[in-house]
Design an enzyme around this catalytic site. Structure first.
Site, PDB file in Angstrom:
ATOM      1  N   HIS A   1      -2.546   0.149  -6.020  1.00  0.00           N
ATOM      2  CA  HIS A   1      -1.328   0.879  -6.363  1.00  0.00           C
ATOM      3  C   HIS A   1      -1.633   1.811  -7.535  1.00  0.00           C
ATOM      4  CE1 HIS A   1       1.460  -2.388  -4.467  1.00  0.00           C
ATOM      5  NE2 HIS A   1       0.726  -1.750  -3.573  1.00  0.00           N
TER       6      HIS A   1
ATOM      7  N   GLU B   1      -0.275   2.129 -10.429  1.00  0.00           N
ATOM      8  CA  GLU B   1      -0.279   1.461 -11.720  1.00  0.00           C
ATOM      9  C   GLU B   1      -1.598   0.728 -11.957  1.00  0.00           C
ATOM     10  OE1 GLU B   1       3.941   0.938  -9.888  1.00  0.00           O
ATOM     11  OE2 GLU B   1       1.879   1.099  -9.181  1.00  0.00           O
TER      12      GLU B   1
ATOM     13  N   CYS C   1       6.059  -3.371  -7.960  1.00  0.00           N
ATOM     14  CA  CYS C   1       5.819  -4.677  -7.331  1.00  0.00           C
ATOM     15  C   CYS C   1       5.463  -5.720  -8.397  1.00  0.00           C
ATOM     16  CB  CYS C   1       4.730  -4.581  -6.264  1.00  0.00           C
ATOM     17  SG  CYS C   1       3.041  -4.523  -6.896  1.00  0.00           S
TER      18      CYS C   1
ATOM     19  N   CYS D   1       1.877  -5.548  -9.810  1.00  0.00           N
ATOM     20  CA  CYS D   1       1.676  -4.484 -10.801  1.00  0.00           C
ATOM     21  C   CYS D   1       2.391  -4.805 -12.112  1.00  0.00           C
ATOM     22  CB  CYS D   1       2.117  -3.127 -10.258  1.00  0.00           C
ATOM     23  SG  CYS D   1       0.936  -2.452  -9.062  1.00  0.00           S
TER      24      CYS D   1
END
Length: 169
Positions: free
Chosen positions: A95, A97, A125, A128
């Site tokens: 992701h 992040e 999420c 993350c």
């Protein structure tokens, strides 16, 4: 001698500058344009003392083919609803992040006391969130898809584990 603006003309020449948060969110939006995801283009920028230390976008991990290269999204092909079965996504673990935090670590940049700016999705999420908290990032500024900007302070706002949130309902 430099020309000085008269006090009476100062309002006329006043230029509205973006805030630092707006500035870094706009940069995160540009970073998101590198995403290889068909569903969501997400970008992240980590900043310390108004200096960018890392950026990240969502896509397949290094050394693996991404959805753009393959030409389709596995999750779309198999009609997997957004936000579910994330492990069946080529970008799982990659992701925006987490990619920004990994890039900072790879380049020897501490993320402690930093701010992460995120654009491109509705929520962060849980994986993350944990990575951001463990990276000791102090502030999270997120521009949601609808344009709304939210600030999160992990040490204040992410103190209850998601499992405990489920059990309290």
């Amino acid at each position: 001698m430099a020309n000085k603006i008269k006090d009476s003309d100062k309002e006329k020449y006043k230029i509205k500058r973006k805030s630092w948060d707006e500035y870094f969110l706009d940069i995160a939006d540009m970073v998101a344009s590198r995403s290889t995801c068909f569903r969501n283009k997400v970008g992240a920028v980590i900043v310390k003392d108004k200096v960018i230390i890392a950026t990240g976008y969502n896509g397949a991990p290094t050394h693996q083919p991404n959805c753009l290269e393959i030409g389709n999204c596995y999750r779309d092909r198999h009609k997997i609803r957004s936000g579910t079965q994330l492990e069946r996504c080529r970008a799982v673990g990659s992701h925006a992040e987490s990619n920004a935090i990994v890039l900072a670590a790879r380049n020897g940049q501490s993320t402690s006391s930093g701010t992460i700016y995120i654009v491109g999705h509705r929520f962060i999420c849980n994986q993350c969130k944990a990575i951001i908290a463990n990276a000791k990032i102090d502030r999270v500024i997120q521009r949601i898809i609808n344009g709304k900007v939210e600030e999160v302070i992990p040490s204040r706002d992410w103190t209850i584990h998601p499992v405990d949130q489920e059990n309290s309902n």
